[in-house]
Design an enzyme around this catalytic site. Sequence first.
Site, mmCIF file in Angstrom:
data_model
loop_
_atom_site.group_PDB
_atom_site.id
_atom_site.type_symbol
_atom_site.label_atom_id
_atom_site.label_comp_id
_atom_site.label_asym_id
_atom_site.label_seq_id
_atom_site.Cartn_x
_atom_site.Cartn_y
_atom_site.Cartn_z
ATOM 1 N N CYS A 172 -3.467 0.685 6.812
ATOM 2 C CA CYS A 172 -3.850 0.306 7.934
ATOM 3 C C CYS A 172 -4.251 1.216 9.276
ATOM 4 O O CYS A 172 -4.945 0.891 9.921
ATOM 5 C CB CYS A 172 -2.200 -0.424 8.761
ATOM 6 S SG CYS A 172 -1.039 1.612 8.672
ATOM 7 N N ASN A 195 0.883 -0.768 -0.365
ATOM 8 C CA ASN A 195 0.096 0.321 0.074
ATOM 9 C C ASN A 195 1.182 1.238 0.438
ATOM 10 O O ASN A 195 0.473 2.356 -0.173
ATOM 11 C CB ASN A 195 -0.914 -0.022 1.276
ATOM 12 C CG ASN A 195 -0.644 0.034 2.221
ATOM 13 O OD1 ASN A 195 0.564 -0.467 2.783
ATOM 14 N ND2 ASN A 195 -1.239 0.245 3.910
ATOM 15 N N GLU A 208 7.668 2.386 14.245
ATOM 16 C CA GLU A 208 8.531 2.981 12.928
ATOM 17 C C GLU A 208 8.799 4.498 13.428
ATOM 18 O O GLU A 208 7.878 4.853 13.887
ATOM 19 C CB GLU A 208 8.246 2.327 11.638
ATOM 20 C CG GLU A 208 8.112 1.005 11.716
ATOM 21 C CD GLU A 208 8.049 0.302 10.276
ATOM 22 O OE1 GLU A 208 7.602 0.599 9.946
ATOM 23 O OE2 GLU A 208 8.808 -0.510 10.191
ATOM 24 N N GLU A 214 4.495 -4.524 12.325
ATOM 25 C CA GLU A 214 3.125 -3.465 12.010
ATOM 26 C C GLU A 214 2.214 -3.945 11.304
ATOM 27 O O GLU A 214 2.093 -4.476 10.176
ATOM 28 C CB GLU A 214 3.506 -2.518 11.324
ATOM 29 C CG GLU A 214 5.390 -2.044 11.758
ATOM 30 C CD GLU A 214 4.820 -1.053 12.370
ATOM 31 O OE1 GLU A 214 3.584 -0.122 13.157
ATOM 32 O OE2 GLU A 214 6.094 -0.116 13.489
#
Length: 491
Positions: free
Chosen positions: A295, A160, A470, A261
Amino acid sequence: MSASLTLTRADLIRSANFIAGLWSEGTSTRLDVTNPATGAVITSVPDSGAVEARAALDAAHAAFATWRKVPAKQRAAIIKRWNDLVLAHQDDLGALISMEQGKPLAEGKGEVTYAASYIEWFGEEATRMNGEVIPAPVSGRRMLALKEPVGVVAAITPWNFPAAMIARKIAPALAAGCTVVCKPAEDTPLTSLALVQLAHEAGVPAGVLNIVTASRQNTPAVVDVWLDDGRVRKITFTGSTPVGKHLARRSADTLKKLSLELGGNAPFIVFDDADLDAAVDGLMAAKFRNGGQTCVCPNRVFVHRSVFDAFAAKLAGKVAALKVGPASDPASQIGPMINDRAVEKIERHVQDAVAKGAKVLTGGQRLTHLGPNYYAPTVLGGADARMACACEETFGPVAPLTVFDDEAEVIAQANDTPFGLAGYFYSQNVRRIWRVADALETGIVGINEGALAAEAAPFGGVKESGYGREGSTHGLDDYLHTKYVCQGQLD
Ligand code: NAD
């Protein structure tokens, strides 16, 4: 393909693996990379297997011995050059992202800036990996906590954000002194290969960064080599929760460090004291960016009964006005979904919701006249917790609205999910703001704000949305060990 999606540097479209500083075709089996707007094949890349995975790992392991010793300032200079090259090729990289991923060209180019912001940040942080000098409890001792790179890192990324996901994994790894083996998403390998080419031009030494492409079917053959080999000391993964759990299980035998993640099911709550226009704008930004394929996308929208009709009408009006089309049309605001599987899931969620009593306020169908992978931006009223769209990530341009009456009830509903990546709410009551921010079981909270990600902020989830962060200094720490060194007999 439209002229606007051609590259000025055609050699940034690579169709090979990059191992030990060389482009190599590897296996003769190939994987076609297609444009989701048209289905046209852009090029093909190797459909690699265990042989290529092992070669990449051997190269990364050999290079670790020297890369970790390169002074931080030199590593930072190389990463800075990489950042400069990424920005210098923003138009080409943006076009490549749009070509293989489908997002509108402005979003493709925007993703390049976003990816570069991580590269720049971690390049700067490379020079600040300070340890600690600890006051010793007894005389004659020096006690230090030193930061060391964890070793070879395996990075596995989703489709994505083909540039940003690579950048925010590889830049901190290189900054820390780690070397990397990477398996990009099968739908979007080309952007990552182009980024690797630019890293090579920036002076990243041979073996430090290796990338191996594979189809979904062959991906386990590649990744299992890395999971089972003790030389890989860390896995960094962005993708779905089932795959994340598989990686955690399979890497247990060699006890690798993990950053996961994973999927989300973000609540977006509009309280009765919200600024409704700001809430509509926030939802538009958070929900419809990248066609809803993010997400941190709001997946469940809870609106207080007293403002429900006004909010729903404003939102449906804006969503109905969104222009859907291919990235090659500069007016497009929503592109195609990534593939058939994605459109089928969206269709299933909308049909399930309608069968259980939801009303389509706008959208609600495929846009087959545009191509096979288009779905109309959709708003549903009357959604509730029984519906598939409330339990699973839709990962598409669908906003299901659920009415609520009180704060405690909506917090319970918002938290009633195994996931905990992002949560959003709109309110102008300062006491409520801190109460709700504390109560949401998510790694990220947006208060009166729909666009949250930034290179200086820690990004990641709780519960089954994973662990590790992150971005920010936390994102660098995930690539470092702390070594305690104690010297005695100094009196
Ligand atoms: P996915 O998990 O299917 O794929 C992600 C990556 O994992 C791809 O590179 C894929 O090839 C690889 N993979 C698939 N099966 C594997 C296996 N058995 N072993 C090793 N690797 C394997 O996810 P997707 O459908 O491509 O992406 C969408 C999901 O990713 C959504 O759930 C979304 O929420 C999540 N996501 C999370 C974040 C985040 O930061 N938390 C960001 C983007 C996407």
